[in-house]
Write an enzyme that holds these catalytic residues in place. Structure first.
Site, mmCIF file in Angstrom:
data_model
loop_
_atom_site.group_PDB
_atom_site.id
_atom_site.type_symbol
_atom_site.label_atom_id
_atom_site.label_comp_id
_atom_site.label_asym_id
_atom_site.label_seq_id
_atom_site.Cartn_x
_atom_site.Cartn_y
_atom_site.Cartn_z
ATOM 1 N N GLY A 1 -5.992 -2.651 -3.405
ATOM 2 C CA GLY A 1 -5.887 -2.907 -4.833
ATOM 3 C C GLY A 1 -5.813 -1.693 -5.723
ATOM 4 O O GLY A 1 -5.644 -1.833 -6.939
ATOM 5 N N GLU B 1 -7.221 -1.542 2.995
ATOM 6 C CA GLU B 1 -5.927 -2.201 3.152
ATOM 7 C C GLU B 1 -5.031 -1.937 1.936
ATOM 8 O O GLU B 1 -4.663 -2.851 1.197
ATOM 9 C CB GLU B 1 -6.138 -3.705 3.364
ATOM 10 C CG GLU B 1 -6.852 -4.004 4.676
ATOM 11 C CD GLU B 1 -7.618 -5.312 4.673
ATOM 12 O OE1 GLU B 1 -7.608 -6.001 3.633
ATOM 13 O OE2 GLU B 1 -8.250 -5.636 5.687
ATOM 14 N N PRO B 2 -4.670 -0.670 1.702
ATOM 15 C CA PRO B 2 -3.818 -0.346 0.558
ATOM 16 C C PRO B 2 -2.369 -0.722 0.826
ATOM 17 O O PRO B 2 -1.909 -0.696 1.976
ATOM 18 C CB PRO B 2 -3.962 1.183 0.460
ATOM 19 C CG PRO B 2 -4.166 1.602 1.879
ATOM 20 C CD PRO B 2 -5.003 0.506 2.512
ATOM 21 N N GLY B 3 -1.665 -1.094 -0.215
ATOM 22 C CA GLY B 3 -0.236 -1.346 -0.099
ATOM 23 C C GLY B 3 0.505 -0.603 -1.185
ATOM 24 O O GLY B 3 1.207 0.374 -0.959
ATOM 25 N N ARG B 4 0.317 -1.066 -2.431
ATOM 26 C CA ARG B 4 1.015 -0.489 -3.578
ATOM 27 C C ARG B 4 0.748 1.010 -3.718
ATOM 28 O O ARG B 4 1.659 1.786 -4.008
ATOM 29 C CB ARG B 4 0.564 -1.219 -4.847
ATOM 30 C CG ARG B 4 1.281 -0.788 -6.104
ATOM 31 C CD ARG B 4 0.555 -1.286 -7.348
ATOM 32 N NE ARG B 4 0.136 -2.667 -7.231
ATOM 33 C CZ ARG B 4 0.864 -3.714 -7.618
ATOM 34 N NH1 ARG B 4 2.048 -3.507 -8.165
ATOM 35 N NH2 ARG B 4 0.395 -4.946 -7.478
ATOM 36 N N ARG C 1 9.351 -8.271 -10.518
ATOM 37 C CA ARG C 1 8.082 -7.927 -11.164
ATOM 38 C C ARG C 1 8.148 -7.984 -12.693
ATOM 39 O O ARG C 1 7.220 -8.493 -13.331
ATOM 40 C CB ARG C 1 7.603 -6.551 -10.710
ATOM 41 C CG ARG C 1 7.233 -6.487 -9.224
ATOM 42 C CD ARG C 1 6.536 -5.191 -8.863
ATOM 43 N NE ARG C 1 5.201 -5.140 -9.455
ATOM 44 C CZ ARG C 1 4.870 -4.430 -10.516
ATOM 45 N NH1 ARG C 1 5.774 -3.667 -11.130
ATOM 46 N NH2 ARG C 1 3.645 -4.466 -10.984
ATOM 47 N N TYR D 1 5.496 -10.565 -13.902
ATOM 48 C CA TYR D 1 4.248 -9.935 -14.342
ATOM 49 C C TYR D 1 4.373 -9.173 -15.663
ATOM 50 O O TYR D 1 3.436 -8.473 -16.048
ATOM 51 C CB TYR D 1 3.763 -8.935 -13.284
ATOM 52 C CG TYR D 1 3.533 -9.494 -11.916
ATOM 53 C CD1 TYR D 1 2.699 -10.594 -11.702
ATOM 54 C CD2 TYR D 1 4.135 -8.924 -10.806
ATOM 55 C CE1 TYR D 1 2.482 -11.092 -10.436
ATOM 56 C CE2 TYR D 1 3.926 -9.414 -9.531
ATOM 57 C CZ TYR D 1 3.099 -10.500 -9.350
ATOM 58 O OH TYR D 1 2.885 -10.992 -8.092
ATOM 59 N N CYS E 1 21.450 -16.050 -14.506
ATOM 60 C CA CYS E 1 21.477 -16.970 -15.643
ATOM 61 C C CYS E 1 20.074 -17.417 -16.037
ATOM 62 O O CYS E 1 19.721 -18.606 -15.971
ATOM 63 C CB CYS E 1 22.349 -18.169 -15.314
ATOM 64 S SG CYS E 1 24.086 -17.741 -15.138
ATOM 65 N N TYR F 1 6.220 -4.417 -3.478
ATOM 66 C CA TYR F 1 6.477 -5.715 -4.110
ATOM 67 C C TYR F 1 7.836 -5.719 -4.806
ATOM 68 O O TYR F 1 8.002 -6.285 -5.888
ATOM 69 C CB TYR F 1 5.345 -6.077 -5.075
ATOM 70 C CG TYR F 1 4.008 -6.057 -4.398
ATOM 71 C CD1 TYR F 1 3.658 -7.070 -3.509
ATOM 72 C CD2 TYR F 1 3.107 -5.017 -4.595
ATOM 73 C CE1 TYR F 1 2.448 -7.045 -2.836
ATOM 74 C CE2 TYR F 1 1.894 -4.988 -3.937
ATOM 75 C CZ TYR F 1 1.564 -6.002 -3.056
ATOM 76 O OH TYR F 1 0.364 -5.967 -2.385
#
Length: 449
Positions: free
Chosen positions: A265, A299-302, A338, A342, A370, A399
């Site tokens: 996170g 558990e990092p991703g971003r 995104r 978001y 569209c 993402y």
């Protein structure tokens, strides 16, 4: 470089120089324009076409090392398991796996991708609230490190599958600490109202139940409170303190705990946010969980992959409205969702060297889908961008491609890995023929006219 214009935010958008200064893998070359590591991005756009995702292997390695080193310097016995949901490119997973990272997966597809990329099963964690019996059986067959259980019902399902397959399931219990991570509501996962994890008050009894079930080996506790956390360490400290209290209570009852899963996170600065550092996160873990003397995992991703990627796009046309300029690109919300999902902000840089220094004017940057929601930016300060001009969306390595779709029957974009002066297409652009290949028209509808 030119000064930024007014934006919908309270402060002016960062200018091109500010954006580049915070991203060492990108630079503006006087002749080649925007360069990633040692490769002019215009070369990739010309040969691979657009839209195309481009990832920097050096940045992936550098950011993984920065997090690893921060944990070591804090005196923690820690392992890093990259969240494959952020980027499941086999090339990206291979780069990180070669650096010693494991994987955090949430589906059979991600598990298979991690294994195909060469990540050992012993470094794979399976998370998620809705694992099927098939997925659990595959995880046990592969011999992964642990399954993170998120409900009492799932614990019972894992026990049933383990018994049916004659295997022992290493299970970590994910708790919901009811802590507000102060992130976007759609990516908050640690509040009582969210679907994730076991209610804190129920966790001790369920952990004891796990220890009594045949086929299950309780391995510890897990927590993950959300994604893109930039509000400092307060939420992390609160969540980890609750995990520590629960772990002490379980150990006092003689229940086994092998390790603690701290989730991920950690946020990144897309615009001009002041994001927490790996050292700050390591310090929060050491202060709260360190006294237990147990190994920890992240558990990092971003944080690892986000800054490592860009999305290249071409200008289809500039549309002059009554009061607005629209820059219409060949990339769309089906590629990078995104902003639509978001309200996310991504830096946008032109690739041409002269455009990086040209006069700026407000523009709405949109795609051809569209939907009015197919808008990447409003009132963004950009130079004149005639048809064929090339731009890069920054911080698109997480993402981005994993959330893309074929809406409007638009094929999936290509993916490219840059490694120093070398680059290669790691996923070819999907063809229109391939897009239709798996569809079948029932015989009773007759032949096409």
């Amino acid at each position: 470089m030119a000064s930024p214009l007014a934006s919908p935010h309270d402060t002016p958008d960062p200018d091109f120089a500010d954006l580049l200064a915070q991203r060492p893998h990108l630079r503006a070359h006087v002749l080649d324009g925007l360069v990633m590591d040692d490769v002019p991005l215009v070369n990739i756009a010309r040969e691979a076409g657009t839209p195309t995702w481009v990832y920097s292997a050096a940045t992936l390695r550098r950011r993984h090392a920065a997090l690893r080193d921060a944990l070591r310097e804090a005196g923690l016995a820690a392992s890093i398991h990259f969240a494959a949901k952020a980027n499941d490119s086999l090339a990206v997973l291979r780069v990180l796996g070669d650096e010693g990272a494991g994987a955090d997966v949430v589906s059979e597809g991600e598990l298979r991708a991690a294994r195909a990329a060469g990540i050992p099963a012993s470094r794979i964690v399976f998370s998620g609230v809705g694992k099927s019996a098939r997925e659990i059986a595959l995880a046990l067959e592969e011999g992964i490190l642990q399954i993170n259980a998120e409900s009492a019902e799932e614990v019972e399902r894992i026990a049933e599958v383990a018994a049916a397959t004659g295997r022992e399931a290493p299970v970590t219990l994910r708790i919901n600490p009811d802590v507000d991570a102060r992130t976007h509501a759609k990516i908050s996962t640690g509040l009582a109202e969210n679907k994730f994890g076991i209610a804190y008050g129920d966790a001790a009894a369920l952990y004891a139940r796990m220890a009594s079930l045949p086929g299950i080996r309780p391995t510890g506790l897990a927590v993950h409170i959300g994604s893109q956390i930039t509000e400092g360490m307060a939420a992390y400290r609160a969540a980890y303190a609750r995990v520590a209290d629960l772990a002490r209570a379980l150990l006092a009852r003689g229940l086994p705990i092998e390790r603690l899963d701290c989730g991920g996170g950690l946020g990144i600065p897309y615009r001009d946010e002041i994001a927490p550092t790996p050292a700050a996160l390591a310090g929060a873990i050491r202060a709260t969980l360190g006294p237990l003397g147990l190994p920890v995992m992240l558990e990092p991703g971003r944080w690892i992959a986000g800054p490592a990627g860009v999305l290249l796009a071409s200008v289809v046309l500039q549309k002059r409205g009554q009061n607005r300029r629209f820059v219409v690109l060949d990339a769309a919300m089906n590629d990078l969702v995104r902003p639509a999902m978001y309200e996310a902000w991504h830096g946008i840089l032109p690739l041409a060297p002269d455009a990086l220094h040209a006069p700026l004017a407000p523009a709405d940057v949109v795609g051809p889908v569209c939907e009015t929601g197919d808008t990447f930016a409003r009132g963004r300060a950009l130079p004149d961008l005639p048809p064929g001009a090339l731009v890069a969306f920054l911080d698109a390595g997480a993402y981005g491609a994993t959330m893309s779709s074929t809406y409007n029957a638009r094929p999936l974009a290509a993916e490219v890995l840059v490694d120093g002066h070398r680059w290669a297409v790691t996923r070819p652009r999907q063809s229109h023929e391939a897009l239709l290949a798996n569809q079948v028209v029932p015989d009773w509808l007759g032949a096409a006219a």
